[in-house]
Design a protein around this motif. Structure first.
Motif, PDB file in Angstrom:
ATOM      1  N   ILE A 122       0.827  -1.199   0.000  1.00 11.66           N
ATOM      2  CA  ILE A 122       0.000   0.000   0.000  1.00 11.66           C
ATOM      3  C   ILE A 122       0.866   1.256   0.000  1.00 11.66           C
ATOM      4  CG2 ILE A 122      -1.672   1.341   1.353  1.00 11.66           C
ATOM      5  CD1 ILE A 122      -2.624  -1.372   2.513  1.00 11.66           C
ATOM      6  N   MET A 123       1.981   1.205   0.711  1.00 14.60           N
ATOM      7  CA  MET A 123       2.817   2.394   0.896  1.00 14.60           C
ATOM      8  C   MET A 123       3.704   2.712  -0.299  1.00 14.60           C
ATOM      9  SD  MET A 123       3.918   2.245   4.899  1.00 14.60           S
ATOM     10  CE  MET A 123       4.748   3.830   4.691  1.00 14.60           C
ATOM     11  N   GLY A 124       3.977   1.734  -1.131  1.00 18.19           N
ATOM     12  CA  GLY A 124       4.805   1.990  -2.312  1.00 18.19           C
ATOM     13  C   GLY A 124       6.207   2.417  -1.934  1.00 18.19           C
ATOM     14  N   ASP A 125       6.645   3.567  -2.460  1.00 17.54           N
ATOM     15  CA  ASP A 125       8.020   4.007  -2.215  1.00 17.54           C
ATOM     16  C   ASP A 125       8.174   4.832  -0.930  1.00 17.54           C
ATOM     17  OD1 ASP A 125       6.709   6.276  -3.018  1.00 17.54           O
ATOM     18  OD2 ASP A 125       8.089   6.779  -4.649  1.00 17.54           O
ATOM     19  N   LYS A 126       7.110   4.984  -0.158  1.00 17.33           N
ATOM     20  CA  LYS A 126       7.226   5.670   1.125  1.00 17.33           C
ATOM     21  C   LYS A 126       7.794   4.717   2.173  1.00 17.33           C
ATOM     22  CE  LYS A 126       3.684   9.131   0.263  1.00 17.33           C
ATOM     23  NZ  LYS A 126       2.480   9.826   0.780  1.00 17.33           N
ATOM     24  N   ALA A 127       8.582   5.265   3.099  1.00 15.03           N
ATOM     25  CA  ALA A 127       9.324   4.432   4.045  1.00 15.03           C
ATOM     26  C   ALA A 127       8.409   3.743   5.052  1.00 15.03           C
ATOM     27  CB  ALA A 127      10.359   5.275   4.778  1.00 15.03           C
ATOM     28  N   LEU A 128       8.551   2.414   5.135  1.00 15.00           N
ATOM     29  CA  LEU A 128       7.857   1.619   6.137  1.00 15.00           C
ATOM     30  C   LEU A 128       8.862   1.167   7.190  1.00 15.00           C
ATOM     31  CD1 LEU A 128       5.596  -0.046   7.400  1.00 15.00           C
ATOM     32  CD2 LEU A 128       6.102  -1.864   5.729  1.00 15.00           C
ATOM     33  N   LYS A 129       8.572   1.509   8.430  1.00 10.44           N
ATOM     34  CA  LYS A 129       9.425   1.136   9.554  1.00 10.44           C
ATOM     35  C   LYS A 129       8.685   0.114  10.407  1.00 10.44           C
ATOM     36  CE  LYS A 129      11.124   5.857   9.454  1.00 10.44           C
ATOM     37  NZ  LYS A 129      11.385   7.102  10.195  1.00 10.44           N
ATOM     38  N   VAL A 130       9.381  -0.957  10.749  1.00 12.01           N
ATOM     39  CA  VAL A 130       8.786  -2.008  11.558  1.00 12.01           C
ATOM     40  C   VAL A 130       9.326  -1.892  12.969  1.00 12.01           C
ATOM     41  CG1 VAL A 130       8.550  -4.486  11.884  1.00 12.01           C
ATOM     42  CG2 VAL A 130       8.501  -3.529   9.577  1.00 12.01           C
ATOM     43  N   ASN A 131       8.453  -1.574  13.906  1.00 11.37           N
ATOM     44  CA  ASN A 131       8.848  -1.383  15.298  1.00 11.37           C
ATOM     45  C   ASN A 131       8.732  -2.713  16.026  1.00 11.37           C
ATOM     46  OD1 ASN A 131       9.001  -0.607  18.094  1.00 11.37           O
ATOM     47  ND2 ASN A 131       8.454   1.478  17.473  1.00 11.37           N
ATOM     48  N   ALA A 149      11.399  -9.112   8.611  1.00 11.37           N
ATOM     49  CA  ALA A 149      11.099  -7.742   8.171  1.00 11.37           C
ATOM     50  C   ALA A 149      11.834  -7.410   6.883  1.00 11.37           C
ATOM     51  CB  ALA A 149      11.467  -6.750   9.268  1.00 11.37           C
ATOM     52  N   GLU A 150      13.104  -7.779   6.801  1.00  9.11           N
ATOM     53  CA  GLU A 150      13.877  -7.494   5.594  1.00  9.11           C
ATOM     54  C   GLU A 150      13.300  -8.245   4.394  1.00  9.11           C
ATOM     55  OE1 GLU A 150      18.484  -7.158   5.132  1.00  9.11           O
ATOM     56  OE2 GLU A 150      17.941  -9.237   4.697  1.00  9.11           O
ATOM     57  N   LYS A 151      13.015  -9.519   4.582  1.00  9.96           N
ATOM     58  CA  LYS A 151      12.478 -10.341   3.490  1.00  9.96           C
ATOM     59  C   LYS A 151      11.122  -9.825   3.016  1.00  9.96           C
ATOM     60  CE  LYS A 151      11.440 -15.136   2.212  1.00  9.96           C
ATOM     61  NZ  LYS A 151      11.385 -16.543   2.696  1.00  9.96           N
ATOM     62  N   ALA A 152      10.318  -9.289   3.952  1.00  4.42           N
ATOM     63  CA  ALA A 152       8.970  -8.810   3.620  1.00  4.42           C
ATOM     64  C   ALA A 152       8.973  -7.427   2.969  1.00  4.42           C
ATOM     65  CB  ALA A 152       8.098  -8.798   4.860  1.00  4.42           C
ATOM     66  N   GLY A 153      10.125  -6.762   2.946  1.00  7.52           N
ATOM     67  CA  GLY A 153      10.217  -5.491   2.232  1.00  7.52           C
ATOM     68  C   GLY A 153      10.196  -4.248   3.085  1.00  7.52           C
ATOM     69  N   ALA A 154      10.297  -4.388   4.402  1.00  3.14           N
ATOM     70  CA  ALA A 154      10.350  -3.199   5.252  1.00  3.14           C
ATOM     71  C   ALA A 154      11.609  -2.405   4.949  1.00  3.14           C
ATOM     72  CB  ALA A 154      10.319  -3.601   6.725  1.00  3.14           C
ATOM     73  N   ASP A 155      11.503  -1.094   5.052  1.00  2.00           N
ATOM     74  CA  ASP A 155      12.660  -0.223   4.797  1.00  2.00           C
ATOM     75  C   ASP A 155      13.546  -0.084   6.025  1.00  2.00           C
ATOM     76  OD1 ASP A 155      11.931   0.828   2.008  1.00  2.00           O
ATOM     77  OD2 ASP A 155      10.113   1.226   3.158  1.00  2.00           O
ATOM     78  N   PHE A 156      12.922  -0.052   7.209  1.00  2.00           N
ATOM     79  CA  PHE A 156      13.649   0.144   8.466  1.00  2.00           C
ATOM     80  C   PHE A 156      13.165  -0.849   9.513  1.00  2.00           C
ATOM     81  CE2 PHE A 156      14.363   4.295   6.646  1.00  2.00           C
ATOM     82  CZ  PHE A 156      15.527   4.787   7.233  1.00  2.00           C
ATOM     83  N   VAL A 157      14.059  -1.196  10.412  1.00  2.00           N
ATOM     84  CA  VAL A 157      13.658  -1.790  11.686  1.00  2.00           C
ATOM     85  C   VAL A 157      13.857  -0.709  12.742  1.00  2.00           C
ATOM     86  CG1 VAL A 157      15.964  -2.768  12.105  1.00  2.00           C
ATOM     87  CG2 VAL A 157      13.980  -3.675  13.323  1.00  2.00           C
ATOM     88  N   LYS A 158      12.843  -0.514  13.581  1.00  2.00           N
ATOM     89  CA  LYS A 158      12.907   0.504  14.630  1.00  2.00           C
ATOM     90  C   LYS A 158      12.847  -0.189  15.982  1.00  2.00           C
ATOM     91  CE  LYS A 158      10.968   4.965  16.024  1.00  2.00           C
ATOM     92  NZ  LYS A 158      10.057   6.060  15.651  1.00  2.00           N
ATOM     93  N   THR A 159      13.603   0.333  16.948  1.00  2.00           N
ATOM     94  CA  THR A 159      13.854  -0.433  18.160  1.00  2.00           C
ATOM     95  C   THR A 159      12.828  -0.280  19.273  1.00  2.00           C
ATOM     96  OG1 THR A 159      15.307   1.350  18.919  1.00  2.00           O
ATOM     97  CG2 THR A 159      16.344  -0.528  17.804  1.00  2.00           C
ATOM     98  N   SER A 160      12.079   0.793  19.296  1.00  2.00           N
ATOM     99  CA  SER A 160      11.231   1.020  20.471  1.00  2.00           C
ATOM    100  C   SER A 160      10.089   1.970  20.172  1.00  2.00           C
ATOM    101  CB  SER A 160      12.078   1.597  21.616  1.00  2.00           C
ATOM    102  OG  SER A 160      11.274   1.918  22.736  1.00  2.00           O
TER     103      SER A 160
END
Length: 242
Positions: A122-131, A149-160
């Protein structure tokens, strides 16, 4: 030490955050005005204030970020998708989605991955961060979920989410090492415990790509005072021949 050239560059690594759930509109306006004078990568605000942030920052390059499934992440995927669509319609440029920690504890990686994939679509080229709320996880769970998260296409992992005790700098470095080892392509955003220029510098040196902080304005202001506004009047030097 991380080679930051000036306060503008430092601000570009920071997502200035205010997710206070009892903040008034006037207080949020003040927060946004502070951000407006500084070149942050983004501001992160609650869904309530996304529209206000977009309007206030429309003449700047600062992106507007917000949150989905915040802060517990236990909503079903359909609810998170609906929230994502609403925030995108309001103009959000970046979104962080809190994962379902119950699924992670049960090792239901397929459900976590599918949710990330559907939201990223849904987000396309906008950054998706997985907390992933690192304080709730052991190192094996961190390594597993960051791979998903990486395999699923998330742009970032966020810690908290910021709703738990902040990590010590040694814990932050440990988490960065885990992410880089098991998911080298995903970007890393640290939230929690970064409340000074010194810590920000250490976190960036350790390998973080972005810092999310409620103290972003103070961090940049302190750096500017220390590194750019210091006035030294040089003493005259007399050279004598030997």
């Amino acid at each position: 030490m991380y080679n930051i050239k000036n306060s503008k560059e430092l601000a570009g690594y920071i997502n200035y955050t205010n997710l206070n759930n009892i903040i008034t509109e006037e207080e949020m306006k003040e927060f946004l005005e502070n951000a407006k004078g500084t070149s942050f990568n983004s501001v992160v605000v609650s869904p309530t204030y996304v529209s206000l942030a977009k309007e206030t920052l429309k003449d700047t390059e600062i992106k507007v970020g917000s949150v989905v499934g915040f802060p517990l992440g236990f909503e079903d995927t359909e609810s998170k998708i609906a929230e994502t669509k609403t925030l995108l319609d309001k103009g959000a440029d970046e979104l962080e989605v809190v994962i379902n920690l119950s699924h992670l504890k049960d090792k239901k990686y397929d459900l976590i991955g599918k949710e990330i994939e559907e939201i990223k679509k849904i987000m396309g080229d906008k950054a998706l961060k997985v907390n992933i709320e690192v304080k709730a996880l052991d190192d094996s769970e961190k390594s597993a979920v960051v791979q998903v998260a990486e395999k699923a296409g998330a742009d970032f992992v966020k810690t908290s989410t910021g709703f738990v005790a902040p990590c010590h700098i040694y814990e932050i470095v440990n988490d960065i090492n885990i992410f880089q080892k098991y998911a080298p392509k995903i970007k890393i955003e640290i939230f929690g415990g970064v409340d000074s220029y010194k810590i920000a510098n250490q976190v960036l040196t350790a390998g973080a790509d972005k810092i999310s902080s409620n103290h972003g304005y103070e961090i940049v202001k302190t750096y500017k005072e220390l590194r750019e506004n210091t006035q030294v009047k040089p003493k005259p030097i007399t050279l004598t021949k030997k």
